[in-house]
Scaffold this motif. Structure first.
Motif, mmCIF file in Angstrom:
data_model
loop_
_atom_site.group_PDB
_atom_site.id
_atom_site.type_symbol
_atom_site.label_atom_id
_atom_site.label_comp_id
_atom_site.label_asym_id
_atom_site.label_seq_id
_atom_site.Cartn_x
_atom_site.Cartn_y
_atom_site.Cartn_z
ATOM 1 N N PRO A 217 4.288 4.120 -0.237
ATOM 2 C CA PRO A 217 4.652 3.205 -1.241
ATOM 3 C C PRO A 217 3.995 2.017 -1.233
ATOM 4 O O PRO A 217 3.577 1.257 -0.202
ATOM 5 N N SER A 218 4.030 1.313 -2.547
ATOM 6 C CA SER A 218 3.304 0.286 -2.630
ATOM 7 C C SER A 218 3.607 -0.905 -2.325
ATOM 8 O O SER A 218 2.943 -1.890 -2.060
ATOM 9 N N ASP A 219 4.915 -0.939 -2.257
ATOM 10 C CA ASP A 219 5.760 -2.242 -1.804
ATOM 11 C C ASP A 219 5.837 -2.297 -0.338
ATOM 12 O O ASP A 219 6.512 -3.004 0.168
ATOM 13 N N ALA A 220 5.430 -1.413 0.374
ATOM 14 C CA ALA A 220 5.490 -1.415 1.649
ATOM 15 C C ALA A 220 4.444 -1.809 2.826
ATOM 16 O O ALA A 220 3.379 -1.998 2.152
ATOM 17 N N ARG A 243 6.044 -8.175 6.600
ATOM 18 C CA ARG A 243 5.704 -9.461 6.428
ATOM 19 C C ARG A 243 5.136 -9.749 4.965
ATOM 20 O O ARG A 243 4.525 -9.150 4.443
ATOM 21 N N ASP A 244 5.582 -11.349 4.504
ATOM 22 C CA ASP A 244 5.214 -11.773 3.222
ATOM 23 C C ASP A 244 3.663 -11.366 2.922
ATOM 24 O O ASP A 244 2.739 -12.021 3.683
ATOM 25 N N GLY A 245 3.397 -10.760 1.783
ATOM 26 C CA GLY A 245 2.046 -10.918 1.383
ATOM 27 C C GLY A 245 1.167 -10.008 2.316
ATOM 28 O O GLY A 245 -0.060 -9.754 1.994
ATOM 29 N N SER A 258 -3.245 -7.794 22.468
ATOM 30 C CA SER A 258 -3.283 -7.125 21.286
ATOM 31 C C SER A 258 -4.025 -8.299 20.353
ATOM 32 O O SER A 258 -3.778 -9.514 20.666
ATOM 33 N N HIS A 259 -4.476 -7.677 19.252
ATOM 34 C CA HIS A 259 -4.919 -8.610 18.238
ATOM 35 C C HIS A 259 -4.702 -7.848 16.706
ATOM 36 O O HIS A 259 -4.650 -6.730 16.846
ATOM 37 N N GLU A 260 -4.643 -8.615 15.911
ATOM 38 C CA GLU A 260 -4.235 -8.017 14.390
ATOM 39 C C GLU A 260 -4.992 -8.742 13.527
ATOM 40 O O GLU A 260 -5.284 -9.941 13.633
ATOM 41 N N LEU A 261 -5.274 -7.736 12.505
ATOM 42 C CA LEU A 261 -5.985 -8.104 11.401
ATOM 43 C C LEU A 261 -5.000 -7.785 10.013
ATOM 44 O O LEU A 261 -4.743 -6.555 10.007
ATOM 45 N N THR A 262 -4.879 -8.655 9.282
ATOM 46 C CA THR A 262 -3.917 -8.661 8.107
ATOM 47 C C THR A 262 -4.458 -8.919 6.725
ATOM 48 O O THR A 262 -5.322 -9.762 6.889
ATOM 49 N N ALA A 263 -4.049 -8.197 5.686
ATOM 50 C CA ALA A 263 -4.338 -8.471 4.435
ATOM 51 C C ALA A 263 -3.445 -8.149 3.490
ATOM 52 O O ALA A 263 -2.649 -7.180 3.672
ATOM 53 N N GLY A 264 -3.725 -8.647 2.132
ATOM 54 C CA GLY A 264 -2.664 -8.525 0.952
ATOM 55 C C GLY A 264 -3.073 -7.062 0.461
ATOM 56 O O GLY A 264 -2.345 -6.341 -0.440
ATOM 57 N N ALA A 265 -4.444 -6.569 0.699
ATOM 58 C CA ALA A 265 -4.596 -5.338 -0.204
ATOM 59 C C ALA A 265 -6.163 -4.697 0.822
ATOM 60 O O ALA A 265 -6.533 -5.518 1.603
ATOM 61 N N ASP A 266 -6.606 -3.647 0.450
ATOM 62 C CA ASP A 266 -7.759 -3.184 0.932
ATOM 63 C C ASP A 266 -8.873 -4.274 0.706
ATOM 64 O O ASP A 266 -8.841 -4.987 -0.285
#
Length: 399
Positions: A217-220, A243-245, A258-266
């Motif tokens: 799903p694109s909104d998940a 999480r927002d964005g 633990s370490h985490e990398l996040t982004a709004g898209a590929d």
């Protein structure tokens, strides 16, 4: 495990016998344990259940640590169960979202539900299989009324209150031991149903890490998780649990950190560049999340080849999202050329890694001459249309 075996096990005699037997770690130990218990006069059902559980407890220690010594399992349930350290992070996310209760629809042997209850959440755990539900009830019994287990399908058990939903759809054929993986069209509950529930409720859905990205799903929020170097799952988060964005995330767990990398898209890939003084191997979760470009830019690195997930740089930088290597020298990827270099460096202990080359590292090692007291890493890969070998040394992991 069949219900007759479980009934024999869930008696004072059966549980005492299991605890006294201890772990049965090797397959060869199984036959000896069976012979010894049968000679002592125990029934076939009880012996099968006790020895089977002792063997599964030994295998489960990698996922559940010391908790495995008081749990019960099915073979199929253990294979699909979430590692306890990973499940604990799922529970933390639910708590951070301000939710106090969760419905685990398709709970299996109760791995995630254990972490949820341990984090203080009120848990409703549901599984369609009678044996599996009974085992989950045993595993969750220490939590009393705060963890309730029911037998039933996920579709008929969606609660009407405001609790979070957790789903781990069955990705194997039904059964307790010899099961096979099924295609995503045959998951239970179905993904169409699971995604529909997730569109209107705060939900986490655990999937295999190689799940088709185009079907998500694109909104998940899609979060790939690696533990101790292996990518173990993909979780989709929706509603208040997303999480927002954030639409792409790579969570890397090593030990208690633990370490985490996040982004709004590929992320956009970094440009290809010539091999520099360092080579970096991105963690599998970063690769699955398609965030290699963001890691490359943090290391002032580029792609070694546009088709292969190796990065290279001249900067003496590393990060928790890569394994880094200091390059010694490169050569053609043929055993004769490599052996000459290994001899010159007195390399007797060699780690072999490869990407983009169809070889068996164990078989390739037999073609090399290893003699000396030095250690190194050999990286076999393609650079453009060339097969290259890179001799390198590991850089200590970043915190």
């Amino acid at each position: 495990m069949e219900m007759s075996e479980l009934r024999a096990l869930l008696t004072p005699e059966g549980l005492d016998l299991l605890d006294s037997l201890g772990p049965v770690e090797q397959v060869a130990d199984v036959a000896r344990a069976v012979s010894r218990l049968r000679a002592a006069g125990h029934s076939p059902d009880l012996v099968s259940a006790v020895v089977g559980q002792a063997h599964l407890r030994a295998k489960a220690k990698g996922k559940f640590g010391d908790f495995a010594a008081r749990m019960l399992f099915t073979r199929a349930g253990l294979e699909q169960a979430t590692r306890l350290g990973v499940a604990a992070r799922h529970a933390q996310r639910i708590r951070r979202a301000g939710l106090t209760s969760v419905a685990d629809l398709g709970c299996g042997i109760g791995g995630d539900a254990l972490a949820f209850a341990g984090a203080g959440l009120d848990v409703l755990a549901v599984d369609a299989d009678d044996v599996t539900a009974a085992i989950a009830a045993y595993n969750l019994a220490p939590f009393g009324d705060s963890a309730v287990v029911r037998q039933g399908t996920a579709e008929e058990a969606v609660p009407t209150d405001e609790r979070a939903i957790w789903m781990d759809p069955a990705r194997r054929t039904s059964g307790h031991s010899e099961t096979k993986r099924v295609s995503s069209e045959d998951y239970s509950p179905s993904l169409d149903w699971a995604f529909e529930v997730a569109s209107r409720r705060p939900t986490g859905i655990k999937l295999g890490p190689g799940h088709d990205r185009d079907s998500l799903p694109s909104d998940a929020e899609a979060q790939w998780v690696s533990a101790e170097g292996s990518v173990v799952e993909l979780v989709l988060w929706t509603g208040a649990l997303a999480r927002d964005g954030v639409r792409r995330a790579a969570l890397v767990i090593r030990g208690d950190r633990s370490h985490e990398l996040t982004a709004g898209a590929d992320a956009l890939d970094a440009p290809v560049r010539d091999l520099g003084g360092f080579l970096h191997e991105p963690d599998g979760a970063v690769i699955r999340a398609r965030l290699i470009g963001d890691v490359a830019r943090s290391l002032d690195a580029g792609m070694l080849d546009e088709r292969i997930a190796y990065l290279t740089s001249d900067a003496a930088l590393t990060s928790p999202f890569v394994q880094s290597f200091r390059v010694r020298e490169t050569m053609p990827a043929n055993p004769k050329a490599i052996s000459a270099v290994l001899k010159a460096h007195s390399i007797g202990t060699l780690e072999i890694k490869k990407r983009g080359m169809d070889i068996d590292p164990a078989a390739f090692r037999k073609k090399l001459t290893l003699k000396g007291d030095q250690t190194a890493t050999l990286i076999l890969t393609r650079i453009g249309d060339q097969r290259r070998a890179i001799l390198a040394d590991r850089v200590p992991a970043a915190d």
